[in-house]
Design an enzyme around this catalytic site. Sequence first.
Site, PDB file in Angstrom:
ATOM      1  CG  ASP A 107     -23.626  54.481   0.083  1.00  0.00           C
ATOM      2  OD1 ASP A 107     -24.165  54.379   1.185  1.00  0.00           O
ATOM      3  OD2 ASP A 107     -23.574  55.541  -0.553  1.00  0.00           O
ATOM      4  CG  ASP A 197     -27.236  56.988  -2.604  1.00  0.00           C
ATOM      5  OD1 ASP A 197     -28.208  56.421  -2.075  1.00  0.00           O
ATOM      6  OD2 ASP A 197     -26.372  57.573  -1.949  1.00  0.00           O
ATOM      7  CD  GLU A 198     -27.556  52.505   1.135  1.00  0.00           C
ATOM      8  OE1 GLU A 198     -27.948  53.678   1.239  1.00  0.00           O
ATOM      9  OE2 GLU A 198     -27.428  51.737   2.078  1.00  0.00           O
TER      10      GLU A 198
END
Length: 637
Positions: A107, A197-198
């Site tokens: 993350d 983003d993860e």
Amino acid sequence: MDHPVASSQLTESLVKRLAGPSTGKAGLAKDQTEINRIIAEASKGSKFYENEKRKDKDLTERIARILKLRDEAIEGVDLTKIEHHVDKLIVDLENGRDLSQVIVHFDMDAFFANVELLHNPTLKGKPFSVGGGVISTASYEARKYGVRSGMPSFIAKKLCPELILLRSHYEWYNEESNKVFTILRRYDPRLSAAGCDEGYLNITPYLQKHNLNPDECVEEIRRTVHAETNLTVSAGIAPNMNKPNGQYHLAFDSKTIIDFMGGLSIRKVPGIGRVNERLLESVGVKTCGDIYTHRAVLYLMDKQFGLRFLLRTYLGIASNEVKPYERNERKSIGAERTFSPLSTTKDMLDKLEEVAAELEGDMESSGWMGRTVTLKFKLDTFQVLTRAKSLNHWVNKKEELFAVGKELLFPELPISIRLIGLRVTKLKDLKASTSEGIKRFFGLAQQATSGSKRKAYDIDEDEADNASVDQEHDNDDDVMPGFHEQDEADIDPSQHDVDDDEELQIIQPLAHTRKRPPNSVPGISMSHPPALRSRSKSAGPSRSHGAAIAAPSTTISTPPETHTCPICNEVLTTNNTGLNAHIDYCLSRDAIKQAQGTSTKANKVLSSGDTTKEYAMNGLKRLKLRPDAPVKSKRKG
DNA sequence: GCGGATCAC
DNA sequence: TATGGTGATCCGC
């Protein structure tokens, strides 16, 4: 007792909803109570707030019904017997635990904010936020003031007058996101993205090939990402969390995982949001460990609470499957827009047309047509309604979308709305069945042929989900009601550097996986990994989830059969029969201890399986229970 | 199939 | 000065 609620008497849940905990941690520039006061003050009286209050009241009533149901259910029932039965289920689940895969959840830290920093270094050390009317991401400095993602800017400004509000630059985020994912694919080409983003990586093959241990590998990944993008990423290996700088490791054994899970708030489990948290709390379940304590009641209320999902959460068992998003998994495509309340037909139609045009563009560029069109609109009271119509043919043209939308909207008229949207389902893939489909077909055929591709899975059970959590910061998440974006972790500057944050998570590995996981990984949101929707679409940082892992068994294939007794936690090297024999023994021993007054958690045996279903997506079953109390308030305009 | 809800990111 | 957008799933009709 239905007295007018004093305006000052906000329920705890509502306050939490409006501000989010983040209990007074040392280091915060503002006291949490002060933050709550400011937020409550700014929210009071707004339509949004009134709507939240309405929902909160409905939920409170729903809880009352659940408690009543529970009381009726346990009357005259021998809970001990039920516990025995549930314990058996637990044993079955435990036997299915798969610790063979090392899965990492990663993350990006304050992603949007950190990308903005790359473009404007002078922002370093200053409180700033990214987003328009609503904040997507707040810099760590801003978080100290209580500024959170999902919070409207005007409130953020009240909390932090010096706050610098930046507009979003999706192109930049998209670009950086692509860089990061490109790097991560070196470690697992089949990684699963959960937003821009993860995501999750199964680094098992990589570890073997390079003869690395999980910690070394994750450290290398984080170091590489930072070196090549100047962005920091947090990662969780099994129950891993990163303390000072990154990695903390939780042993890959059942007991350690269960203990770890035990102290976690159920709110940390994917699929358990604010509502389910309150429902579970009403029956005494606040932490994952409480699930075990209340297993009998949860069993009796399986219809409301998905027992199986909860037991797996208690055990820390989740899906082990990590795979890229596939086009054929898409179920819908839509577009919607919020604006200041409109009530004239013309104004609304203009917005509807805009939305239809946008949707046409998206459907065309991505190659989809659909047979059902759903109109969504939000009244100025914030109440959301939908109206759908199924057609005999597939559509994707603006004119047709607009026409159907109008048809659905007119009967609702006179209304005042603040949002309108269109969504199309029952999709037909215009890019399928062509070269792509052929390729996939051959790909699958090849897999099937090479049979031994790796036995990988054990029995075939059903389901696959996961649970995860974050730990360490107790509650930091939660922001404003509807938005949950998530702050990746709370920052406590007094403890560590803001640079690498904390975060941690777990994911429970699980043994059997099913061919098609209902949705094991939390949310494979957008299509390909990084891809942010071009325009002002969304995205934001995340919530913590877990990733994690599995036993590093040196031999990749079938690890020796070792099981941990769920009762005494002893690790046994035996097969199922042996394990069951041990458990029987253990349980009887336990019963004796219990009779003697020794407190114990586990109890006894069980018998067969159960038929609990699970929430495909997030796990939790719908805790509904609605005798039917339609929103008493005004039914749509 | 439809509409309301909840959830994730 | 008035609280987002996209997608998925589940439940009860």
